[in-house]
Design a protein around this motif. Structure first.
Motif, PDB file in Angstrom:
ATOM      1  N   UNK A   1      65.999 -58.285  48.297  1.00 23.80           N
ATOM      2  CA  UNK A   1      64.748 -58.219  47.552  1.00 23.80           C
ATOM      3  C   UNK A   1      63.718 -59.256  48.007  1.00 23.80           C
ATOM      4  N   UNK A   2      62.448 -58.861  47.894  1.00 26.00           N
ATOM      5  CA  UNK A   2      61.322 -59.779  48.069  1.00 26.00           C
ATOM      6  C   UNK A   2      60.380 -59.588  46.889  1.00 26.00           C
ATOM      7  N   UNK A   3      59.821 -60.697  46.411  1.00 25.95           N
ATOM      8  CA  UNK A   3      58.946 -60.638  45.242  1.00 25.95           C
ATOM      9  C   UNK A   3      57.673 -59.872  45.565  1.00 25.95           C
ATOM     10  N   UNK A   4      57.302 -58.975  44.656  1.00 23.45           N
ATOM     11  CA  UNK A   4      56.121 -58.130  44.857  1.00 23.45           C
ATOM     12  C   UNK A   4      54.958 -58.565  43.982  1.00 23.45           C
ATOM     13  N   UNK A   5      55.184 -58.691  42.675  1.00 23.29           N
ATOM     14  CA  UNK A   5      54.127 -59.093  41.740  1.00 23.29           C
ATOM     15  C   UNK A   5      54.721 -59.869  40.576  1.00 23.29           C
ATOM     16  N   UNK A   6      53.868 -60.687  39.932  1.00 24.53           N
ATOM     17  CA  UNK A   6      54.294 -61.505  38.800  1.00 24.53           C
ATOM     18  C   UNK A   6      53.279 -61.376  37.677  1.00 24.53           C
ATOM     19  N   UNK A   7      53.775 -61.326  36.448  1.00 24.02           N
ATOM     20  CA  UNK A   7      52.911 -61.286  35.276  1.00 24.02           C
ATOM     21  C   UNK A   7      53.555 -62.133  34.181  1.00 24.02           C
ATOM     22  N   UNK A   8      52.738 -62.750  33.336  1.00 19.62           N
ATOM     23  CA  UNK A   8      53.284 -63.624  32.295  1.00 19.62           C
ATOM     24  C   UNK A   8      52.709 -63.275  30.930  1.00 19.62           C
ATOM     25  N   UNK A   9      53.434 -63.664  29.892  1.00 26.01           N
ATOM     26  CA  UNK A   9      53.034 -63.366  28.517  1.00 26.01           C
ATOM     27  C   UNK A   9      53.580 -64.440  27.591  1.00 26.01           C
ATOM     28  N   UNK A  10      52.873 -64.622  26.458  1.00 27.36           N
ATOM     29  CA  UNK A  10      53.347 -65.561  25.446  1.00 27.36           C
ATOM     30  C   UNK A  10      52.989 -65.016  24.075  1.00 27.36           C
ATOM     31  N   UNK A  11      53.961 -64.999  23.163  1.00 28.95           N
ATOM     32  CA  UNK A  11      53.727 -64.585  21.795  1.00 28.95           C
ATOM     33  C   UNK A  11      54.506 -65.529  20.879  1.00 28.95           C
ATOM     34  N   UNK A  12      54.445 -65.355  19.554  1.00 31.39           N
ATOM     35  CA  UNK A  12      55.145 -66.288  18.663  1.00 31.39           C
ATOM     36  C   UNK A  12      56.647 -66.375  18.874  1.00 31.39           C
ATOM     37  N   UNK A  13      57.257 -65.334  19.445  1.00 29.94           N
ATOM     38  CA  UNK A  13      58.714 -65.317  19.604  1.00 29.94           C
ATOM     39  C   UNK A  13      59.192 -65.806  20.969  1.00 29.94           C
ATOM     40  N   UNK A  14      58.422 -65.539  22.013  1.00 31.51           N
ATOM     41  CA  UNK A  14      58.923 -65.850  23.355  1.00 31.51           C
ATOM     42  C   UNK A  14      57.796 -65.975  24.369  1.00 31.51           C
ATOM     43  N   UNK A  15      58.077 -66.740  25.393  1.00 31.00           N
ATOM     44  CA  UNK A  15      57.200 -66.831  26.564  1.00 31.00           C
ATOM     45  C   UNK A  15      57.955 -66.176  27.724  1.00 31.00           C
ATOM     46  N   UNK A  16      57.317 -65.196  28.379  1.00 25.84           N
ATOM     47  CA  UNK A  16      58.004 -64.397  29.389  1.00 25.84           C
ATOM     48  C   UNK A  16      57.210 -64.370  30.686  1.00 25.84           C
ATOM     49  N   UNK A  17      57.903 -64.611  31.792  1.00 24.13           N
ATOM     50  CA  UNK A  17      57.335 -64.423  33.125  1.00 24.13           C
ATOM     51  C   UNK A  17      58.188 -63.365  33.821  1.00 24.13           C
ATOM     52  N   UNK A  18      57.572 -62.249  34.219  1.00 26.67           N
ATOM     53  CA  UNK A  18      58.296 -61.148  34.848  1.00 26.67           C
ATOM     54  C   UNK A  18      57.913 -61.036  36.315  1.00 26.67           C
ATOM     55  N   UNK A  19      58.918 -60.876  37.163  1.00 26.52           N
ATOM     56  CA  UNK A  19      58.701 -60.726  38.607  1.00 26.52           C
ATOM     57  C   UNK A  19      59.264 -59.385  39.045  1.00 26.52           C
ATOM     58  N   UNK A  20      58.420 -58.586  39.687  1.00 25.25           N
ATOM     59  CA  UNK A  20      58.827 -57.285  40.212  1.00 25.25           C
ATOM     60  C   UNK A  20      59.226 -57.443  41.672  1.00 25.25           C
ATOM     61  N   UNK A  21      60.421 -56.910  42.051  1.00 23.67           N
ATOM     62  CA  UNK A  21      60.953 -57.092  43.403  1.00 23.67           C
ATOM     63  C   UNK A  21      61.028 -55.758  44.152  1.00 23.67           C
ATOM     64  N   UNK A  22      60.673 -55.824  45.447  1.00 26.99           N
ATOM     65  CA  UNK A  22      60.835 -54.704  46.358  1.00 26.99           C
ATOM     66  C   UNK A  22      62.127 -54.913  47.142  1.00 26.99           C
ATOM     67  N   UNK A  23      62.891 -53.840  47.359  1.00 29.25           N
ATOM     68  CA  UNK A  23      64.152 -53.975  48.080  1.00 29.25           C
ATOM     69  C   UNK A  23      64.357 -52.875  49.096  1.00 29.25           C
ATOM     70  N   UNK A  24      65.423 -52.950  49.833  1.00 28.76           N
ATOM     71  CA  UNK A  24      65.794 -51.920  50.805  1.00 28.76           C
ATOM     72  C   UNK A  24      66.729 -50.939  50.090  1.00 28.76           C
TER      73      UNK A  24
END
Length: 305
Positions: A187-210
């Motif tokens: 895998x190689x990282x493709x895109x990243x997005x982040x979010x924060x709400x009262x319950x959790x802080x989340x950073x998501x990374x989308x991966x491209x693979x073979x």
């Protein structure tokens, strides 16, 4: 707020997801309550959550004139009685120390007391409670048998899942991603997005693979009391709704308040084929309480074909 919203996918915070109410829950929960299993005049507890309907279903019609909710003003919508059902809807979540008494009176004069309580840590709220007075009645026995069949089915599914994990390449790749060993994967990282709400802080990374695609969630639990975890991952073909396979791994079964963890989701390139053609897939992630906490479109280009 989101830092950026890539075209390829979008995440919903739990705060936004909660506005969708029961529509975002994976399925209705039905609990069976046999009154004969409890002491006489026992107060039976029902667990509720704000802005989600809970219904109590009885074997006999309910007397609406003698069925009452005490001290409900400002905390519940007006009580509903329809035939054999009592319908409840909290306006908001109850505090951890709150309890609201409910007295249900059946048409034959039988009184059944309940105490409405907030769902506890890691606990699913009641959405439907089927109440039986006689454990040997046809309805009670049929409901218990149905519940047992479902439990056996779930155990079989869990055993099959564990068996497949022993030799699954996708589970092995998810474990490497969770451990941060991306260099040992295709895998190689493709895109990243982040979010924060009262319950959790989340950073998501989308991966491209073979021949593979993956998403990694870095989660920090911001809630003061409740743990955070992934309950279920659902992958489908948008045009047909057909279910596809995705596996996930987590650094821990649940992330306690104030701690962080990683969740990795992997799917094989073969899942992107529909009727001989490549197709995009729709991924949904449901958290511990059944709310959909994230969704995204996985484009077939991610598998490198």
């Amino acid at each position: 707020m989101w830092s950026a919203l890539p075209r390829r996918f979008a995440l919903l915070t739990a705060l936004i997801a909660s506005a969708a109410l029961a529509a975002d829950r994976e399925q209705n929960d039905v609990r069976i309550l046999l009154l004969s299993e409890h002491p006489d005049n026992a107060t039976h507890r029902v667990y509720v959550v704000g802005q989600v309907i809970t219904s109590l279903r009885f074997e006999k019609p309910v007397d609406p004139s003698k069925t009452r909710l005490l001290g409900w003003e400002g905390r519940f919508e007006p009580l509903g009685v329809v035939g054999r059902k009592v319908i409840l809807e909290p306006i908001r979540d109850l505090a951890s120390d709150e309890g609201v008494p409910l007295l249900v009176t059946l048409a034959d004069g039988t009184e059944v007391p309940f105490l409405l309580r907030p769902a506890g840590e890691g606990q699913r709220p009641d959405q439907q409670v089927n109440v039986f007075r006689d454990s040997e009645s046809y309805g009670a026995m049929a409901s218990v048998l149905d519940r047992m069949k479902k439990e056996v089915g779930l155990l079989r599914e869990e055993n099959e899942r564990l068996r497949k994990e022993e030799t699954s390449e996708d589970h092995a790749l998810a474990s490497l991603l969770v451990a941060g060993a991306v260099a040992q994967t295709p895998f190689t990282a493709e895109e990243t997005v982040s979010s924060k709400d009262p319950d959790a802080e989340i950073v998501a990374v989308l991966f491209r693979g073979k021949g593979k695609a993956a998403v990694v969630f870095n989660v920090k639990n911001l809630h003061a009391e409740r743990p955070w975890s992934v309950r279920r991952v659902h992958l489908t073909v948008p045009s047909t709704g057909r279910v596809r396979t995705a596996v996930f791994r987590s650094t821990a079964p649940e992330f306690t308040p104030g701690t962080s963890g990683v969740v990795a989701i992997v799917t094989d390139g073969s899942e992107f084929t529909e009727e001989g053609r490549l197709t995009n897939l729709f991924l949904e992630v449901y958290r511990h309480d059944g709310l959909r906490t994230a969704f995204m479109t996985l484009e077939h280009q991610l598998i490198g074909q």
